[in-house]
Design a protein around this motif. Structure first.
Motif, PDB file in Angstrom:
ATOM      1  N   LYS A 163      -1.446 -13.822 -10.883  1.00  0.00           N
ATOM      2  CA  LYS A 163      -2.131 -13.991  -9.532  1.00  0.00           C
ATOM      3  C   LYS A 163      -0.853 -13.347  -8.366  1.00  0.00           C
ATOM      4  O   LYS A 163      -1.503 -12.824  -7.631  1.00  0.00           O
ATOM      5  N   GLY A 164       0.315 -13.685  -8.506  1.00  0.00           N
ATOM      6  CA  GLY A 164       1.122 -13.332  -7.398  1.00  0.00           C
ATOM      7  C   GLY A 164       1.397 -12.038  -7.546  1.00  0.00           C
ATOM      8  O   GLY A 164       1.496 -11.302  -6.482  1.00  0.00           O
ATOM      9  N   ALA A 165       1.562 -11.297  -8.576  1.00  0.00           N
ATOM     10  CA  ALA A 165       1.667  -9.969  -8.845  1.00  0.00           C
ATOM     11  C   ALA A 165       0.321  -9.199  -8.046  1.00  0.00           C
ATOM     12  O   ALA A 165       0.234  -8.144  -7.420  1.00  0.00           O
ATOM     13  N   GLU A 166      -0.815  -9.764  -8.387  1.00  0.00           N
ATOM     14  CA  GLU A 166      -2.212  -9.340  -7.645  1.00  0.00           C
ATOM     15  C   GLU A 166      -1.926  -9.450  -6.244  1.00  0.00           C
ATOM     16  O   GLU A 166      -2.400  -8.108  -5.532  1.00  0.00           O
ATOM     17  N   VAL A 167      -1.695 -10.361  -5.799  1.00  0.00           N
ATOM     18  CA  VAL A 167      -1.335 -10.518  -4.394  1.00  0.00           C
ATOM     19  C   VAL A 167      -0.544  -9.413  -3.565  1.00  0.00           C
ATOM     20  O   VAL A 167      -0.684  -8.766  -2.670  1.00  0.00           O
ATOM     21  N   ALA A 168       0.687  -9.430  -4.377  1.00  0.00           N
ATOM     22  CA  ALA A 168       1.667  -8.264  -4.044  1.00  0.00           C
ATOM     23  C   ALA A 168       0.965  -6.950  -3.902  1.00  0.00           C
ATOM     24  O   ALA A 168       1.272  -6.179  -3.163  1.00  0.00           O
ATOM     25  N   LEU A 169       0.224  -6.601  -5.273  1.00  0.00           N
ATOM     26  CA  LEU A 169      -0.202  -5.245  -5.312  1.00  0.00           C
ATOM     27  C   LEU A 169      -1.296  -5.104  -4.141  1.00  0.00           C
ATOM     28  O   LEU A 169      -1.006  -3.934  -3.450  1.00  0.00           O
ATOM     29  N   LYS A 170      -2.045  -5.957  -3.832  1.00  0.00           N
ATOM     30  CA  LYS A 170      -3.203  -5.842  -2.661  1.00  0.00           C
ATOM     31  C   LYS A 170      -2.235  -5.660  -1.285  1.00  0.00           C
ATOM     32  O   LYS A 170      -2.735  -4.675  -0.681  1.00  0.00           O
ATOM     33  N   ALA A 171      -1.075  -6.496  -1.188  1.00  0.00           N
ATOM     34  CA  ALA A 171      -0.436  -5.940  -0.013  1.00  0.00           C
ATOM     35  C   ALA A 171       0.176  -4.575   0.239  1.00  0.00           C
ATOM     36  O   ALA A 171       0.137  -4.031   1.124  1.00  0.00           O
ATOM     37  N   THR A 172       0.797  -4.405  -0.918  1.00  0.00           N
ATOM     38  CA  THR A 172       1.377  -2.942  -1.094  1.00  0.00           C
ATOM     39  C   THR A 172       0.236  -1.894  -0.801  1.00  0.00           C
ATOM     40  O   THR A 172       0.348  -1.104  -0.106  1.00  0.00           O
ATOM     41  N   ALA A 173      -0.930  -2.038  -1.262  1.00  0.00           N
ATOM     42  CA  ALA A 173      -1.850  -1.095  -1.185  1.00  0.00           C
ATOM     43  C   ALA A 173      -2.412  -1.139   0.287  1.00  0.00           C
ATOM     44  O   ALA A 173      -2.697  -0.105   0.864  1.00  0.00           O
ATOM     45  N   ALA A 174      -2.288  -2.309   0.962  1.00  0.00           N
ATOM     46  CA  ALA A 174      -2.718  -2.410   2.339  1.00  0.00           C
ATOM     47  C   ALA A 174      -1.760  -1.785   3.165  1.00  0.00           C
ATOM     48  O   ALA A 174      -2.000  -1.009   4.039  1.00  0.00           O
ATOM     49  N   ILE A 175      -0.436  -1.769   2.848  1.00  0.00           N
ATOM     50  CA  ILE A 175       0.616  -1.164   3.633  1.00  0.00           C
ATOM     51  C   ILE A 175       0.485   0.511   3.366  1.00  0.00           C
ATOM     52  O   ILE A 175       0.803   1.101   4.363  1.00  0.00           O
ATOM     53  N   ALA A 176       0.387   0.721   2.208  1.00  0.00           N
ATOM     54  CA  ALA A 176       0.177   2.113   1.960  1.00  0.00           C
ATOM     55  C   ALA A 176      -1.035   2.856   2.577  1.00  0.00           C
ATOM     56  O   ALA A 176      -0.980   3.815   3.127  1.00  0.00           O
ATOM     57  N   ALA A 177      -2.054   1.850   2.776  1.00  0.00           N
ATOM     58  CA  ALA A 177      -3.444   2.571   3.518  1.00  0.00           C
ATOM     59  C   ALA A 177      -3.036   2.683   4.933  1.00  0.00           C
ATOM     60  O   ALA A 177      -3.314   3.693   5.521  1.00  0.00           O
ATOM     61  N   ALA A 178      -2.300   1.685   5.239  1.00  0.00           N
ATOM     62  CA  ALA A 178      -2.026   1.882   6.802  1.00  0.00           C
ATOM     63  C   ALA A 178      -1.066   2.885   7.182  1.00  0.00           C
ATOM     64  O   ALA A 178      -1.042   3.532   8.151  1.00  0.00           O
ATOM     65  N   PHE A 179       0.065   3.050   6.221  1.00  0.00           N
ATOM     66  CA  PHE A 179       1.025   4.375   6.262  1.00  0.00           C
ATOM     67  C   PHE A 179       0.190   5.400   6.380  1.00  0.00           C
ATOM     68  O   PHE A 179       0.473   6.523   7.176  1.00  0.00           O
ATOM     69  N   GLY A 180      -0.777   5.578   5.213  1.00  0.00           N
ATOM     70  CA  GLY A 180      -1.518   6.935   5.378  1.00  0.00           C
ATOM     71  C   GLY A 180      -2.430   7.216   6.382  1.00  0.00           C
ATOM     72  O   GLY A 180      -2.349   8.325   6.903  1.00  0.00           O
ATOM     73  N   THR A 181      -2.880   6.211   7.067  1.00  0.00           N
ATOM     74  CA  THR A 181      -3.703   6.176   8.573  1.00  0.00           C
ATOM     75  C   THR A 181      -2.786   6.779   9.469  1.00  0.00           C
ATOM     76  O   THR A 181      -3.238   7.526  10.194  1.00  0.00           O
ATOM     77  N   ALA A 182      -1.778   6.165   9.471  1.00  0.00           N
ATOM     78  CA  ALA A 182      -0.695   6.579  10.538  1.00  0.00           C
ATOM     79  C   ALA A 182      -0.211   7.723  10.415  1.00  0.00           C
ATOM     80  O   ALA A 182      -0.108   8.705  11.389  1.00  0.00           O
ATOM     81  N   MET A 183      -0.121   8.304   9.207  1.00  0.00           N
ATOM     82  CA  MET A 183       0.404   9.783   8.852  1.00  0.00           C
ATOM     83  C   MET A 183      -0.878  10.790   9.010  1.00  0.00           C
ATOM     84  O   MET A 183      -0.531  11.735   9.923  1.00  0.00           O
ATOM     85  N   ILE A 184      -2.018  10.409   9.081  1.00  0.00           N
ATOM     86  CA  ILE A 184      -3.123  11.118   9.585  1.00  0.00           C
ATOM     87  C   ILE A 184      -3.158  11.188  11.091  1.00  0.00           C
ATOM     88  O   ILE A 184      -3.456  12.314  11.590  1.00  0.00           O
ATOM     89  N   ALA A 185      -3.151  10.158  11.687  1.00  0.00           N
ATOM     90  CA  ALA A 185      -2.947  10.073  13.093  1.00  0.00           C
ATOM     91  C   ALA A 185      -1.847  10.804  13.616  1.00  0.00           C
ATOM     92  O   ALA A 185      -2.185  11.660  14.703  1.00  0.00           O
ATOM     93  N   GLY A 186      -0.742  10.724  13.198  1.00  0.00           N
ATOM     94  CA  GLY A 186       0.371  11.608  13.410  1.00  0.00           C
ATOM     95  C   GLY A 186       0.073  13.001  13.445  1.00  0.00           C
ATOM     96  O   GLY A 186       0.578  14.031  14.143  1.00  0.00           O
ATOM     97  N   THR A 187      -0.353  13.373  12.332  1.00  0.00           N
ATOM     98  CA  THR A 187      -0.804  14.655  11.889  1.00  0.00           C
ATOM     99  C   THR A 187      -1.826  15.419  12.978  1.00  0.00           C
ATOM    100  O   THR A 187      -1.634  16.451  13.650  1.00  0.00           O
ATOM    101  N   GLN A 188      -2.747  14.493  13.062  1.00  0.00           N
ATOM    102  CA  GLN A 188      -3.788  15.128  14.292  1.00  0.00           C
ATOM    103  C   GLN A 188      -3.202  15.055  15.552  1.00  0.00           C
ATOM    104  O   GLN A 188      -3.570  15.988  16.355  1.00  0.00           O
TER     105      GLN A 188
END
Length: 172
Positions: free
Chosen positions: A124-149
């Protein structure tokens, strides 16, 4: 009256004979139980314990610690009950050894359950950490797209400005 006395004596004799026969059957049964109890020696207990360890190893390999311990404990409980029903003294050395194995497996079950609960918490702890990592990756991807634009928009603005001034974008 003699007829009644004769009938009572005949019934008494039949009852006496039936009672004596029952005593003989009881003695015969008692001897069979004693013979079975004597026949169940330490070597048979050792063989049973060894067979249970082999079965436990097979179940352990297929299903894990908890299933192996539970199956072993069930087998020991059944064997203890069977022996007691067949006349083995509940305080005999054989029953004591089987009970010791039964108790040890009970402790193994508790240990396995504790480990399983700890593993579930870790998952369960690993699942929470994985979800947090996925959220960070999504935020980073969104920031990269915004920066590229934003870079593309700046490049477009530079090209328009260079065109108005009569220069190329590289010169500007």
């Amino acid at each position: 009256m003699a007829d009644l006395t004769l009938k009572i004596n005949a019934n008494f004799e039949a009852a006496k004979k039936a009672f004596e026969d029952m005593g003989e059957v009881s003695e015969s049964t008692k001897k069979k139980f004693e013979k079975f109890a004597e026949g169940f020696k330490t070597e048979q207990v050792d063989k049973f314990i060894e067979k249970q360890k082999i079965c436990g190893a097979a179940i352990l390999a297929v299903k894990g610690d908890l299933a192996a311990a539970e199956a072993g404990q069930k087998a020991y409980g059944t064997e203890i009950q069977r022996l007691i029903k067949n006349g083995v003294d509940p305080e005999s050395e054989a029953i004591k050894r089987l009970k010791a194995e039964y108790t040890q497996l009970g402790q193994s079950i508790e240990t396995a359950k504790t480990k399983q609960e700890a593993m579930e918490k870790a998952v369960k702890g690993a699942e929470v950490a994985l979800k947090a990592t996925a959220a960070i990756a999504a935020a980073f991807g969104t920031a990269m797209i915004a920066g590229t634009q934003a870079m593309a928009a700046a490049g477009d603005a530079a090209a328009k400005t260079a065109k108005i001034t009569g220069q190329t974008a590289e010169q500007w």
